[in-house]
Design an enzyme around this catalytic site. Sequence first.
Site, mmCIF file in Angstrom:
data_model
loop_
_atom_site.group_PDB
_atom_site.id
_atom_site.type_symbol
_atom_site.label_atom_id
_atom_site.label_comp_id
_atom_site.label_asym_id
_atom_site.label_seq_id
_atom_site.Cartn_x
_atom_site.Cartn_y
_atom_site.Cartn_z
ATOM 1 N N ALA A 63 0.856 -1.177 0.000
ATOM 2 C CA ALA A 63 0.000 0.000 0.000
ATOM 3 C C ALA A 63 0.894 1.228 0.000
ATOM 4 C CB ALA A 63 -0.889 -0.026 1.238
ATOM 5 N N GLY A 108 0.673 -5.260 0.908
ATOM 6 C CA GLY A 108 -0.488 -5.430 0.041
ATOM 7 C C GLY A 108 -0.157 -6.169 -1.255
ATOM 8 N N GLU A 111 -0.339 -9.707 -0.490
ATOM 9 C CA GLU A 111 -1.752 -9.988 -0.202
ATOM 10 C C GLU A 111 -2.599 -10.061 -1.479
ATOM 11 O OE1 GLU A 111 -1.530 -6.799 2.766
ATOM 12 O OE2 GLU A 111 -2.506 -8.180 4.150
ATOM 13 N N GLU A 131 4.881 -4.753 7.106
ATOM 14 C CA GLU A 131 4.086 -3.723 7.805
ATOM 15 C C GLU A 131 4.585 -3.460 9.220
ATOM 16 O OE1 GLU A 131 2.791 -6.253 6.029
ATOM 17 O OE2 GLU A 131 1.088 -5.553 4.845
HETATM 18 C C1 HXC Z 1 4.921 4.458 -1.424
HETATM 19 C C2 HXC Z 1 6.843 3.516 -2.260
HETATM 20 C C3 HXC Z 1 6.526 2.282 -1.691
HETATM 21 C C4 HXC Z 1 5.287 2.177 -0.958
HETATM 22 C C5 HXC Z 1 8.403 2.080 -2.687
HETATM 23 N N1 HXC Z 1 8.021 3.368 -2.877
HETATM 24 N N2 HXC Z 1 7.517 1.407 -1.966
HETATM 25 N N3 HXC Z 1 6.051 4.596 -2.138
HETATM 26 N N4 HXC Z 1 4.528 3.288 -0.860
HETATM 27 N N5 HXC Z 1 4.875 1.030 -0.414
HETATM 28 C C6 HXC Z 1 8.729 4.416 -3.609
HETATM 29 C C7 HXC Z 1 9.897 4.984 -2.816
HETATM 30 O O1 HXC Z 1 9.437 5.957 -1.910
HETATM 31 C C8 HXC Z 1 10.739 5.582 -3.919
HETATM 32 O O2 HXC Z 1 10.180 6.804 -4.323
HETATM 33 C C9 HXC Z 1 10.528 4.591 -5.069
HETATM 34 O O3 HXC Z 1 9.322 3.875 -4.774
HETATM 35 C C10 HXC Z 1 11.665 3.579 -5.188
HETATM 36 O O4 HXC Z 1 11.823 2.952 -3.923
HETATM 37 P P1 HXC Z 1 13.220 2.916 -3.135
HETATM 38 O O5 HXC Z 1 12.910 2.722 -1.703
HETATM 39 O O6 HXC Z 1 14.057 4.096 -3.477
HETATM 40 O O7 HXC Z 1 13.870 1.618 -3.773
HETATM 41 P P2 HXC Z 1 14.846 0.594 -3.067
HETATM 42 O O8 HXC Z 1 15.879 1.295 -2.245
HETATM 43 O O9 HXC Z 1 15.338 -0.308 -4.156
HETATM 44 O O10 HXC Z 1 13.952 -0.256 -2.075
HETATM 45 C C11 HXC Z 1 12.861 -1.052 -2.567
HETATM 46 C C12 HXC Z 1 11.966 -1.495 -1.394
HETATM 47 C C13 HXC Z 1 11.547 -0.241 -0.577
HETATM 48 C C14 HXC Z 1 12.730 -2.460 -0.492
HETATM 49 C C15 HXC Z 1 10.761 -2.199 -1.992
HETATM 50 O O11 HXC Z 1 11.009 0.738 -1.484
HETATM 51 C C16 HXC Z 1 10.537 -0.502 0.470
HETATM 52 O O12 HXC Z 1 10.845 -1.017 1.544
HETATM 53 N N6 HXC Z 1 9.278 -0.114 0.215
HETATM 54 C C17 HXC Z 1 8.195 -0.222 1.164
HETATM 55 C C18 HXC Z 1 7.687 -1.623 1.233
HETATM 56 C C19 HXC Z 1 6.609 -1.783 2.296
HETATM 57 O O13 HXC Z 1 6.833 -1.503 3.496
HETATM 58 N N7 HXC Z 1 5.414 -2.261 1.877
HETATM 59 C C20 HXC Z 1 4.288 -2.445 2.790
HETATM 60 C C21 HXC Z 1 3.438 -1.213 2.850
HETATM 61 S S1 HXC Z 1 2.149 -1.376 4.052
HETATM 62 P P3 HXC Z 1 11.085 8.114 -4.587
HETATM 63 O O14 HXC Z 1 10.072 9.170 -4.896
HETATM 64 O O15 HXC Z 1 11.875 8.332 -3.349
HETATM 65 O O16 HXC Z 1 11.920 7.711 -5.763
HETATM 66 C C22 HXC Z 1 0.969 -2.276 3.269
HETATM 67 C C23 HXC Z 1 -0.315 -2.419 4.038
HETATM 68 C C24 HXC Z 1 -1.390 -3.058 3.221
HETATM 69 O O17 HXC Z 1 1.131 -2.750 2.206
HETATM 70 C C25 HXC Z 1 -2.765 -2.920 3.872
HETATM 71 C C26 HXC Z 1 -3.368 -1.572 3.764
HETATM 72 C C27 HXC Z 1 -4.810 -1.513 4.274
#
Ligand code: HXC
Length: 257
Positions: A63, A108, A111, A131
Amino acid sequence: MEELLFDKGEIATMTVNRPKALNALNPAVVQEMAKVLRDVRHDRSIRVLIVTGAGDRAFIAGADIAAMAQMSVVDGMEFCRLGHRVAATFEDLPIPVIAAVNGFALGGGTEVALACDLIVASEKARFGQPEINLGLIPGFGGTQRLPHRIGQARARELIMTGDMIDAKTAYEWGLANKVVAPEQLMAEARALAEKLASKSGFALRQAKAALRASFTMTESEGLLYEQSAFGLTFGSADKAEGTQAFVEKRAPKWLHR
Ligand code: HXC
């Protein structure tokens, strides 16, 4: 550019198209998914749906964290509810759904893949429920579907540590059905889709619904459901054709598409 692409056809493809944000799901994209799925449900010309992410880095990196940072308690619950509805719609579709996981499938993303029938993963795919590292818990169904798919021990490990697993581990743990070279991913997903499209659509629909019952019903209720669904196939033209074709040593020609 549209954030959700839909390529209609006998084998249809839904592509989350936010590659710069690693295809993170904001509420607008999830709403759009719900809309597209409503159309897919009623379109009898579509036999199989493939879900994937744009670009070569991510399926869905979860998400949208920036969007969630701004959400209130009520917004969070609504977002969760919307995600649940979309996941349930994937499961209730009368056709098989294949997740073609081309990279990060986190939160997500894992999921959404779990709500699909089959997962074909690129060797570059990474799965996880990170998360916990955001002070959150899975909210698109992961706390329920993950233990169901890979067992309690592994689901607890992923959800409580937030660790990612690679494609090979996802295959060994029974999360992914297949792991293929990145450049082969879409061809392999399509080949699998074509195999499914060559089966009786009626029987596939009954099988999918009965498999879903193993998730939503007790074992004895599920077995009763199976009896009814099995019985129902005996009223179908495809059962007559499939069994007759076997006896006549020829390939069946399915009528129910
Ligand atoms: C918003 C995201 C994102 C996310 C990546 N980006 N994941 N933006 N939401 N979930 C964006 C980054 O901010 C960045 O934008 C660009 O994508 C590239 O990501 P980087 O982090 O620079 O890449 P990298 O260093 O290679 O790392 C990749 C990664 C990391 C390991 C996947 O991005 C990461 O940890 N992302 C978050 C993953 C996460 O926690 N997902 C769960 C979310 S909670 P910019 O603008 O800086 O270039 C969830 C809840 C679901 O899913 C239920 C909801 C009701």
